[in-house]
Write a protein that holds these residues in place. Structure first.
Motif, mmCIF file in Angstrom:
data_model
loop_
_atom_site.group_PDB
_atom_site.id
_atom_site.type_symbol
_atom_site.label_atom_id
_atom_site.label_comp_id
_atom_site.label_asym_id
_atom_site.label_seq_id
_atom_site.Cartn_x
_atom_site.Cartn_y
_atom_site.Cartn_z
ATOM 1 N N GLY A 120 0.738 -1.331 0.007
ATOM 2 C CA GLY A 120 0.032 -0.069 -0.183
ATOM 3 C C GLY A 120 0.794 1.320 -0.077
ATOM 4 O O GLY A 120 2.160 1.201 -0.229
ATOM 5 N N ALA A 121 0.299 2.294 0.482
ATOM 6 C CA ALA A 121 1.085 3.436 0.393
ATOM 7 C C ALA A 121 2.126 3.493 1.691
ATOM 8 O O ALA A 121 1.640 3.221 2.669
ATOM 9 N N GLU A 122 3.281 4.228 1.476
ATOM 10 C CA GLU A 122 4.308 4.158 2.239
ATOM 11 C C GLU A 122 3.848 4.910 3.613
ATOM 12 O O GLU A 122 3.961 4.476 4.734
ATOM 13 N N GLU A 123 3.413 6.124 3.275
ATOM 14 C CA GLU A 123 3.435 6.874 4.583
ATOM 15 C C GLU A 123 2.138 6.491 5.533
ATOM 16 O O GLU A 123 2.282 6.100 6.837
ATOM 17 N N GLU A 124 0.909 5.757 4.855
ATOM 18 C CA GLU A 124 -0.103 5.230 5.838
ATOM 19 C C GLU A 124 0.649 4.152 6.561
ATOM 20 O O GLU A 124 0.152 3.661 7.832
ATOM 21 N N ASN A 125 1.110 3.190 5.840
ATOM 22 C CA ASN A 125 1.630 2.057 6.425
ATOM 23 C C ASN A 125 2.841 2.111 7.553
ATOM 24 O O ASN A 125 2.745 1.684 8.518
ATOM 25 N N VAL A 126 3.560 3.019 7.649
ATOM 26 C CA VAL A 126 4.668 3.482 8.484
ATOM 27 C C VAL A 126 3.917 4.157 9.651
ATOM 28 O O VAL A 126 4.084 3.409 10.835
ATOM 29 N N GLU A 127 2.842 4.888 9.574
ATOM 30 C CA GLU A 127 2.205 5.665 10.545
ATOM 31 C C GLU A 127 1.436 4.500 11.229
ATOM 32 O O GLU A 127 1.568 4.300 12.523
ATOM 33 N N GLN A 128 0.960 3.515 10.584
ATOM 34 C CA GLN A 128 -0.074 2.359 11.233
ATOM 35 C C GLN A 128 0.872 1.578 12.128
ATOM 36 O O GLN A 128 0.798 1.138 13.154
ATOM 37 N N GLU A 129 1.908 0.937 11.381
ATOM 38 C CA GLU A 129 2.943 0.052 11.944
ATOM 39 C C GLU A 129 3.642 0.855 13.266
ATOM 40 O O GLU A 129 3.768 -0.086 14.351
ATOM 41 N N ALA A 130 4.013 1.907 13.119
ATOM 42 C CA ALA A 130 4.677 2.473 14.118
ATOM 43 C C ALA A 130 4.006 2.596 15.531
ATOM 44 O O ALA A 130 4.364 2.674 16.466
ATOM 45 N N ARG A 131 2.522 2.599 15.531
ATOM 46 C CA ARG A 131 1.883 2.527 16.537
ATOM 47 C C ARG A 131 2.296 1.688 17.927
ATOM 48 O O ARG A 131 2.064 1.828 19.088
ATOM 49 N N ALA A 132 2.629 0.385 17.402
ATOM 50 C CA ALA A 132 2.849 -0.569 18.341
ATOM 51 C C ALA A 132 4.498 -0.694 18.596
ATOM 52 O O ALA A 132 4.908 -1.563 19.360
ATOM 53 N N PHE A 133 5.209 0.233 18.358
ATOM 54 C CA PHE A 133 6.573 0.665 18.613
ATOM 55 C C PHE A 133 6.767 1.732 19.423
ATOM 56 O O PHE A 133 6.183 2.628 19.706
ATOM 57 N N ASP A 134 8.138 1.794 20.028
ATOM 58 C CA ASP A 134 8.491 2.872 21.026
ATOM 59 C C ASP A 134 9.473 3.874 20.059
ATOM 60 O O ASP A 134 9.512 5.165 20.389
ATOM 61 N N VAL A 135 10.362 3.172 19.199
ATOM 62 C CA VAL A 135 11.120 4.080 18.467
ATOM 63 C C VAL A 135 11.350 3.409 17.057
ATOM 64 O O VAL A 135 11.281 2.263 16.882
ATOM 65 N N LEU A 136 11.589 4.507 16.268
ATOM 66 C CA LEU A 136 11.652 4.173 14.679
ATOM 67 C C LEU A 136 13.261 4.091 14.369
ATOM 68 O O LEU A 136 13.890 5.041 14.753
ATOM 69 N N VAL A 137 13.750 3.413 13.434
ATOM 70 C CA VAL A 137 15.093 3.490 12.921
ATOM 71 C C VAL A 137 14.944 3.601 11.255
ATOM 72 O O VAL A 137 14.179 2.829 10.626
ATOM 73 N N LEU A 138 15.853 4.772 10.806
ATOM 74 C CA LEU A 138 15.648 4.832 9.405
ATOM 75 C C LEU A 138 16.965 5.105 8.990
ATOM 76 O O LEU A 138 17.829 5.666 9.517
ATOM 77 N N ALA A 139 17.466 4.936 7.491
ATOM 78 C CA ALA A 139 18.280 5.396 6.984
ATOM 79 C C ALA A 139 18.071 6.595 6.071
ATOM 80 O O ALA A 139 16.938 6.934 5.420
ATOM 81 N N ARG A 140 18.984 7.555 5.859
ATOM 82 C CA ARG A 140 18.679 8.822 4.929
ATOM 83 C C ARG A 140 18.384 8.331 3.568
ATOM 84 O O ARG A 140 19.025 7.520 2.931
ATOM 85 N N PRO A 141 17.168 8.524 2.975
ATOM 86 C CA PRO A 141 16.739 8.094 1.761
ATOM 87 C C PRO A 141 17.244 8.560 0.570
ATOM 88 O O PRO A 141 17.905 9.564 0.493
ATOM 89 N N THR A 142 17.273 7.721 -0.350
ATOM 90 C CA THR A 142 17.909 7.851 -1.790
ATOM 91 C C THR A 142 16.760 7.730 -2.835
ATOM 92 O O THR A 142 17.082 7.807 -3.803
ATOM 93 N N ASN A 143 15.673 7.315 -2.512
ATOM 94 C CA ASN A 143 14.465 7.064 -3.345
ATOM 95 C C ASN A 143 13.194 7.573 -2.792
ATOM 96 O O ASN A 143 13.087 8.015 -1.704
ATOM 97 N N MET A 144 12.211 7.555 -3.593
ATOM 98 C CA MET A 144 10.823 8.170 -3.193
ATOM 99 C C MET A 144 10.328 7.311 -2.029
ATOM 100 O O MET A 144 9.606 7.907 -1.036
ATOM 101 N N ASP A 145 10.328 5.955 -1.987
ATOM 102 C CA ASP A 145 9.719 5.355 -0.863
ATOM 103 C C ASP A 145 10.536 5.704 0.349
ATOM 104 O O ASP A 145 10.032 5.837 1.338
ATOM 105 N N GLY A 146 11.919 5.877 0.416
ATOM 106 C CA GLY A 146 12.654 6.178 1.650
ATOM 107 C C GLY A 146 12.157 7.694 2.022
ATOM 108 O O GLY A 146 12.166 8.006 3.130
ATOM 109 N N GLY A 147 12.026 8.422 1.076
ATOM 110 C CA GLY A 147 11.461 10.061 1.424
ATOM 111 C C GLY A 147 10.176 9.706 2.221
ATOM 112 O O GLY A 147 10.112 10.738 2.985
ATOM 113 N N ASP A 148 9.425 9.196 1.455
ATOM 114 C CA ASP A 148 8.095 9.143 2.090
ATOM 115 C C ASP A 148 8.168 8.380 3.412
ATOM 116 O O ASP A 148 7.275 8.748 4.576
ATOM 117 N N ALA A 149 8.968 7.346 3.704
ATOM 118 C CA ALA A 149 9.149 6.696 5.040
ATOM 119 C C ALA A 149 9.516 7.977 5.970
ATOM 120 O O ALA A 149 9.073 7.739 7.298
#
Length: 275
Positions: A98-127
């Motif tokens: 599905g959409a990157e932003e909506e899924n990251v937002e929904q999944e994050a609800r069950a966690f305390d901290v997120l980890v990401l790497a600096r994006p190099t494509n559109m999926d990473g930027g949306d995340a």
């Protein structure tokens, strides 16, 4: 209390950096779980405007199809797992379509901290956008090619860029598990009023965390550039700060601190945004 960490593995190019950071952050505090999330942004499964679907198809020319990006990211994940046979942090892989932003937002609800790497494509930027502006938890953000140097710990010297805003206080509170195990903690105060550091002092004192205060005067650089320079001068390996005190559009128009730090900082960041 166990800290639940969500590693958002948005793209193959940054998968190793994201997973390295997730493992390192979990290992540092000895009581954490990690789950790796990848969102498959398939235009055929998006419920969005037709223009957005057309744009998603157009990007396939440069970034590959959703299935190709999914396969490459999963392969990068499996390569990382195979190259870390001694990793002592249980790691689970989860995919959502599905959409990157909506899924990251929904999944994050069950966690305390997120980890990401600096994006190099559109999926990473949306995340990253979702992690900062839509999820309600702090996050680690590491450079796209970041890796932990042999013999180093993830948070040997943590520098907290303190400005006594709600976002900054949220970042400091979220970083407490790592501050407690850090070898050195520095409160960086770029202001004329030393009393601005008092709330941070009280919080760190209450948790028995040793620290030093470095107070600097504002110079001719932008504040974001000065924070990055000061962090490097202190030989920091993690910079904690609030993110987007103002809304993102206003920061873009005025050249805000967060935007400067995100654009120029080559250190791991621990960020928190207040809605």
């Amino acid at each position: 209390m166990t800290v639940k960490i969500l590693a958002v593995v948005a793209e193959s190019a940054t998968a190793a950096a994201c997973l390295d950071a997730a493992e390192a952050s979990a290992h540092a505090i000895h009581d954490a779980t990690v789950e790796a999330l990848h969102v498959v942004v398939d235009p055929d499964h998006l419920i969005v405007a037709s223009e957005e679907i057309a744009f998603q198809h157009l990007r396939e020319r440069y970034e590959g199809t959703a299935k190709e990006r999914e396969a490459a990211t999963l392969a990068a994940y499996e390569d990382w797992v195979a190259s870390h046979p001694d990793a002592d942090i249980p790691l689970n892989w989860k995919e959502r379509i599905g959409a990157e932003e909506e899924n990251v937002e929904q999944e994050a609800r069950a966690f305390d901290v997120l980890v990401l790497a600096r994006p190099t494509n559109m999926d990473g930027g949306d995340a990253l956008h979702a992690a900062i502006h839509r999820a309600h938890h702090p996050l680690f953000l590491v450079p796209a090619k970041w890796s932990l140097k042999p013999g180093d710990t993830f948070a040997e010297h943590v520098v907290v860029a303190w400005n006594n805003t709600a976002c900054c206080r949220k970042a400091l509170e979220g970083a407490l598990p790592w501050l407690k195990v850090a070898v050195e903690v520095t409160l960086l105060l770029i202001a004329e009023e030393p009393e601005l550091a008092d709330p941070a002092r009280e919080l760190l004192d209450a948790h028995g965390i040793s620290y030093q205060v470095r107070q600097s005067q504002r110079d001719t650089e932008t504040l974001g550039d000065q924070i990055v320079t000061e962090a490097h001068n202190l030989d920091a390996d993690l910079l904690v700060m609030g993110a987007y005190r103002h809304n993102q559009l206003l920061e873009w128009l005025l050249g805000g601190t967060t935007r400067h730090v995100l654009a120029h900082c080559d250190l791991p960041l621990f960020l928190a945004h207040c809605a």
